[in-house]
Design an enzyme around this catalytic site. Structure first.
Site, PDB file in Angstrom:
ATOM      1  N   LYS A 166       0.637  -1.208  -0.058  1.00 20.74           N
ATOM      2  CA  LYS A 166      -0.114   0.113   0.105  1.00 20.74           C
ATOM      3  C   LYS A 166       0.861   1.280   0.108  1.00 20.74           C
ATOM      4  O   LYS A 166       1.168   1.703   1.115  1.00 20.74           O
ATOM      5  CB  LYS A 166      -1.000  -0.076   1.269  1.00 20.74           C
ATOM      6  CG  LYS A 166      -2.071  -1.053   1.250  1.00 20.74           C
ATOM      7  CD  LYS A 166      -2.740  -1.263   2.454  1.00 20.74           C
ATOM      8  CE  LYS A 166      -3.673   0.028   2.698  1.00 20.74           C
ATOM      9  NZ  LYS A 166      -4.840   0.275   2.022  1.00 20.74           N
TER      10      LYS A 166
HETATM   11  N1  PMP Z   1      -7.112  -3.035  -2.610  1.00 19.57           N
HETATM   12  C1  PMP Z   1      -7.188  -1.674  -2.295  1.00 19.57           C
HETATM   13  C2  PMP Z   1      -6.539  -0.751  -3.669  1.00 19.57           C
HETATM   14  C3  PMP Z   1      -7.020  -1.358  -0.918  1.00 19.57           C
HETATM   15  O1  PMP Z   1      -6.678  -0.304  -0.924  1.00 19.57           O
HETATM   16  C4  PMP Z   1      -7.603  -2.273  -0.132  1.00 19.57           C
HETATM   17  C5  PMP Z   1      -7.610  -1.679   1.222  1.00 19.57           C
HETATM   18  N2  PMP Z   1      -6.498  -1.861   2.137  1.00 19.57           N
HETATM   19  C6  PMP Z   1      -7.793  -3.533  -0.430  1.00 19.57           C
HETATM   20  C7  PMP Z   1      -7.881  -4.037  -1.936  1.00 19.57           C
HETATM   21  C8  PMP Z   1      -8.214  -4.499   0.613  1.00 19.57           C
HETATM   22  O2  PMP Z   1      -7.381  -4.966   1.494  1.00 19.57           O
HETATM   23  P1  PMP Z   1      -7.519  -5.127   3.008  1.00 19.57           P
HETATM   24  O3  PMP Z   1      -8.544  -6.295   3.048  1.00 19.57           O
HETATM   25  O4  PMP Z   1      -6.364  -5.521   3.406  1.00 19.57           O
HETATM   26  O5  PMP Z   1      -7.861  -3.979   3.880  1.00 19.57           O
END
Ligand code: PMP
Length: 321
Positions: A166
């Site tokens: 991220k």
């Molecule tokens: N894709 C993106 C682009 C995101 O920003 C997120 C949020 N973190 C997710 C998928 C889902 O990830 P997670 O389940 O770890 O929050």
């Protein structure tokens, strides 16, 4: 970790972890020269803490896994932060408890290039820092069932900006897509990858039910290794006995499948009932999404003893104004 508490017109002010200590959020400020502010050279996490009134505790979901992903991001962006995953988990529980929340919260750690140097297009020889805030957080998406559009923006490919982490700069891509979708009156955008196959939402992974199987794009399709994604893949198999597949999903399959839903820390598990003005399935939340959603909510609020190991409890300290 030293602590201080400030009052904000008589109201309690939340604290942040900033430059190695805990300070009131209003004092946690960076310089206009900060590298990350100009170039997006940071990695962050979004973690939810869910308030369980009966137990008087906030249940933080899969805290360690979030920090493991943050640390992987730090490796790629050459961000040196002097904390292990265990230390980061402990600092987080301490801050959540200190802030005394008695409601659902969002926890936002950020590791970033703190060097006050601009016109410096590299990652090495630039200082890094780590900061952490916790804020009250309710629903993220505008509706319980989503009307989505396919974005005209393609998801960044892993050969452009790493998609397994991220990184702050990469979120311009998500933000452009979400802006386009919401200005056009939709709840959320679905982004295709560089091959034109389904990739993810602007801040969520995507799942479909197709031919009775649960299907989600591969990580090689440029989707983020979502912690909710991994949780749902496990639950669908172990609790619902479903067959799951990680594979490419063509755009036309999105229109023809039985169900679509999005998953993410902020978004939880939310059904998509319409895409590009076409109903998905019968145009209502589907049975698989609803079963998984119920299971998931019980788990993240610490109500399912079988999965308590995924939750870290934080008990709010008594806070005085
Ligand atoms: N894709 C993106 C682009 C995101 O920003 C997120 C949020 N973190 C997710 C998928 C889902 O990830 P997670 O389940 O770890 O929050």
């Amino acid at each position: 970790m030293s602590t201080s508490q400030a009052s904000n017109n008589g109201k309690k002010e939340l604290n942040a972890f900033f430059k190695g200590k805990v300070v009131p959020i209003s004092e946690a400020k960076v310089s206009v020269m900060t590298h990350a502010l100009h170039y997006g050279t940071g990695v962050f996490e979004g973690i939810r803490g869910n308030w369980n009134e009966e137990k008087g505790a906030i249940f933080i979901f899969r805290l360690r896994e979030h920090y493991e992903r943050l640390i992987r991001g730090c490796r790629i962006l050459l961000l040196d932060i002097p904390y292990t995953a265990d230390q980061l988990c402990k600092m987080t529980v301490d801050l959540v408890e200190l802030n005394g929340h008695k409601e659902d919260i969002y926890i936002r750690p950020l590791a970033y290039k703190s060097a006050e140097k601009v016109a410096n297009l590299k990652l090495q020889d630039l200082e890094s820092d780590f900061t952490l805030i916790t804020v009250p957080f309710g629903n993220y998406l505008s509706s319980d069932t989503l009307r989505c559009c396919t974005s005209s923006w393609r998801r960044t490919d892993d050969t452009m900006i790493p998609t397994r982490i991220k990184s702050s700069g990469n979120y311009v891509n998500s933000i452009l897509a979400k802006t386009e979708a919401t200005l056009a009156g939709f709840d959320e955008a679905i982004l295709l990858n560089h091959l034109g196959q389904a990739c993810e939402g602007s801040g969520e992974n995507i799942f479909i039910v197709s031919g009775g199987k649960l299907v989600t794009p591969r990580l090689e399709d440029s989707s983020l290794p979502g912690i909710t994604r991994e949780t749902i893949l496990q639950l669908a198999q172990s609790e619902l006995g479903m067959e799951v597949e990680e594979r490419g999903i063509d755009r036309s399959e999105l229109y023809l499948c039985e169900e679509i839903f999005l998953t993410g820390t902020a978004a939880h598990l939310t059904p998509v009932v319409e895409l590009d003005s076409r109903p998905i399935g019968d145009g209502q939340a589907g049975p698989v999404a609803l079963k998984l959603q119920k299971l998931y909510f019980d788990i993240v609020f610490g109500r399912n003893p079988k999965f308590l190991h995924w939750c870290t409890a934080a008990v709010p300290r008594l806070v005085t104004a």
